[in-house]
Design an enzyme around this catalytic site. Sequence first.
Site, short mmCIF file in Angstrom:
data_model
loop_
_atom_site.label_atom_id
_atom_site.label_comp_id
_atom_site.label_asym_id
_atom_site.label_seq_id
_atom_site.Cartn_x
_atom_site.Cartn_y
_atom_site.Cartn_z
N GLU A 173 -16.89 -2.67 -8.87
CA GLU A 173 -16.56 -3.92 -9.54
C GLU A 173 -17.81 -4.64 -10.06
O GLU A 173 -18.10 -5.78 -9.67
CB GLU A 173 -15.77 -4.84 -8.61
CG GLU A 173 -14.40 -4.31 -8.28
CD GLU A 173 -13.51 -5.33 -7.58
OE1 GLU A 173 -14.03 -6.36 -7.13
OE2 GLU A 173 -12.30 -5.08 -7.49
N GLU A 329 -7.71 0.23 -6.71
CA GLU A 329 -7.45 -0.64 -5.56
C GLU A 329 -6.27 -1.54 -5.88
O GLU A 329 -6.16 -2.06 -6.99
CB GLU A 329 -8.64 -1.58 -5.30
CG GLU A 329 -9.92 -0.95 -4.88
CD GLU A 329 -11.00 -2.01 -4.64
OE1 GLU A 329 -10.68 -3.19 -4.43
OE2 GLU A 329 -12.18 -1.65 -4.68
C1 GAL Z 1 -12.18 -5.81 -4.37
C2 GAL Z 1 -13.36 -5.02 -3.87
C3 GAL Z 1 -13.09 -4.40 -2.52
C4 GAL Z 1 -12.49 -5.43 -1.61
C5 GAL Z 1 -11.23 -5.97 -2.24
C6 GAL Z 1 -10.50 -6.98 -1.38
O1 GAL Z 1 -12.56 -6.76 -5.30
O2 GAL Z 1 -13.71 -3.99 -4.77
O3 GAL Z 1 -14.31 -3.93 -1.99
O4 GAL Z 1 -13.41 -6.46 -1.41
O5 GAL Z 1 -11.55 -6.59 -3.43
O6 GAL Z 1 -9.36 -7.47 -2.04
#
Ligand code: GAL
Length: 695
Positions: A173, A329
């Site tokens: 990110e 994710e």
């Molecule tokens: C994303 C990040 C992850 C984790 C996640 C939590 O932005 O890439 O490492 O922090 O959020 O929601």
Amino acid sequence: MANPAVPPSQPPRAPRSTPRESLRTWPNIAGIAYGGDYNPDQWPEATWVEDARLMQEAGVSMVTVGVFSWARLEPTEGTYDFGWLDQVMDLLHAHGIGVDLATATASPPPWFSRRYPQSLPETREGHRLWPGSRQAYCPSSPDYRAASVRLATALATRYGKHPALVMWHVNNEYGCHVPQCFCDESAAAFRRFLQARYGDLARFNDAWGTAFWSQHYSDWDEVLPPRSTPAHPNPTQQLDWWRFSSDELLNCFRAERDALREITPDIPVTTNFVGMLKPIDYFSWAREEDVVSNDHYLIGEDPDGHIELSMTADLIRGLAAGTPWVLMEHSTSAVNWQPRNLAKQPGQLRRNSLQHVARGADAVCFFQWRASRSGAEKFHSGMLPHAGTDSKVWREVVELGGNLRALAEVAGSRVESDVAIVFDWPAWWAVELDSHPSVDVEYLPLVREMYAALWRQGITVDFVRPDQDLSRYKLVVVPSLYLVSEAAAANLTQYVSAGGHLVCGFFSGIVDVNDAVRLGGYPGAFRQLLGIRIEEFFPLRQAETVALSDGGTGSVWTEALHCEAAEVTARYVDGPLLGWPARTSNRFGDGTAHYLSTRHDPATLDRVLGQICDRVGVSSPIIAPAGVERVRRRDASGNTSYLFVINHTEREVDLVVAGAEILGDAMNDHADGHVVVAPGAVAVLKENLAAPHKE
Ligand code: GAL
């Protein structure tokens, strides 16, 4: 234990000589990939075996390993500890799980920040940020750049031939916490960027309009980032700063990617995007990747979160130019970073996941595999929650694994759409600069409203750049395009002239790429296309609304508009411009260009866009009640298509379809051409489009 960077003894894989474009087709994972971020370094070794066993149970086929493992992989400068990762890679491979291996460069370890304090990012006010969380690096820091490339190289050397490796996950990110750094190192890089962009000082001064407020520069070294200033900083300086900052992070990505490609030319490279993240122009990033991936987190308190999810997924597909992409994710249930972190309702995990698949994702992954025990994210849900396997989340994770296996044949198919929404980062940056007619003109809400109106009618939308070929769309919607290049303006004009249909929002076409006003009457670039001339802007007071002649209301903006060629389709019936045109329509060449001079209320927008869709022959894949999402994916041959029906309502729906369910309620009898979808449920039908639709 510190090991030198040597590859483990693994059987070499036959090199593939495919062009990079074909890496987008997921060579190493069959069907729809399933998994999540796996952080074994947060757990004792004994847990790893259980993890691998449970991953198999859930149908996991790919995990992202080591996103935040820099401190563990390189505990002191130049010494590597790969022993634990060797074991994890072997274990996962033995369980048939592919690894999307992270380069681990998203969070420099404490030794790095101590040794290279100048690599820490600096705010606009000149305040250095401290280490102790994550992403504490300046994108222009040569020390960070060198160290991250070294680590990526060491990982590629060690694991490039490991049979578990399916993809490289560069960093994490980019820019989500530190999109811009204002330090001296960044200032020097900004000057280099400007020199490359403008060539000489005369062109540069002209572009920045430095005749204003005595800002003329006589030496490149006088140029600075838009740090904290007494009054508004130069708007073009701010705009170029957004451009530079997005590019500078991209340079970090490129440096790692090139190091990886050098050693493993046949392994696809990705980095995870964050949807509509203002500071990063993902259109310019996406073409640098082999596979586009995205992280999406539902805002739990947003009742229309599922619409926002669809919109982001459609944007990501646009970035991937229609090719399959990776949902890298999302969350199984609550996150930890919203003010109130709502748990997902039963069935919501599945619904959300399949929304992404409907809109082109060929991988469904979560943050993260096992919920952490310590650290800032310990209350963030995982695939394996603190509660263990006797839990709603785990049961739904296992169920989803089965669902994705059932949908394997959908992988590789493309989403169908006749409508495009123009999305443009520079236009977003520019329209939200300070000292404008109204602070209430914000880019994303305008995009969201137009998108939501189409979503409610079951119309799938592609997101496109303003300068790309639009000829295949029946309708193109431009929610806001304050800044527009000559090429993009010509492209949109040509699209309509050749028979396309366009809807354009207010305050568009106003400035060129340097944020200089296009003279001769607003809306500058689109005056002829829209057949109008705007004499003066009349923004409204906060929360003020004006009535429209068609019964709707407008807010935020109105303007004194003269029709030159266009006809009026609605007028203001009160407010500062009583009797003036509020909405217009212009026949231009073989097409039509509609203009909305105020922010329309949602019901009116639904009606206006609905009528235009009807007129230009755009419709939903099937007829369904409001709140039922329906999206079609079609395979490369064009003969097979898959219809996703996602019921976001609290009522059972009975729909007329042509095809058989490959996912859904086994109780449905397909012989009668109907499908019944329970509240909150999902059905996926393999369609037989040759068969007549029964209505
Ligand atoms: C994303 C990040 C992850 C984790 C996640 C939590 O932005 O890439 O490492 O922090 O959020 O929601």
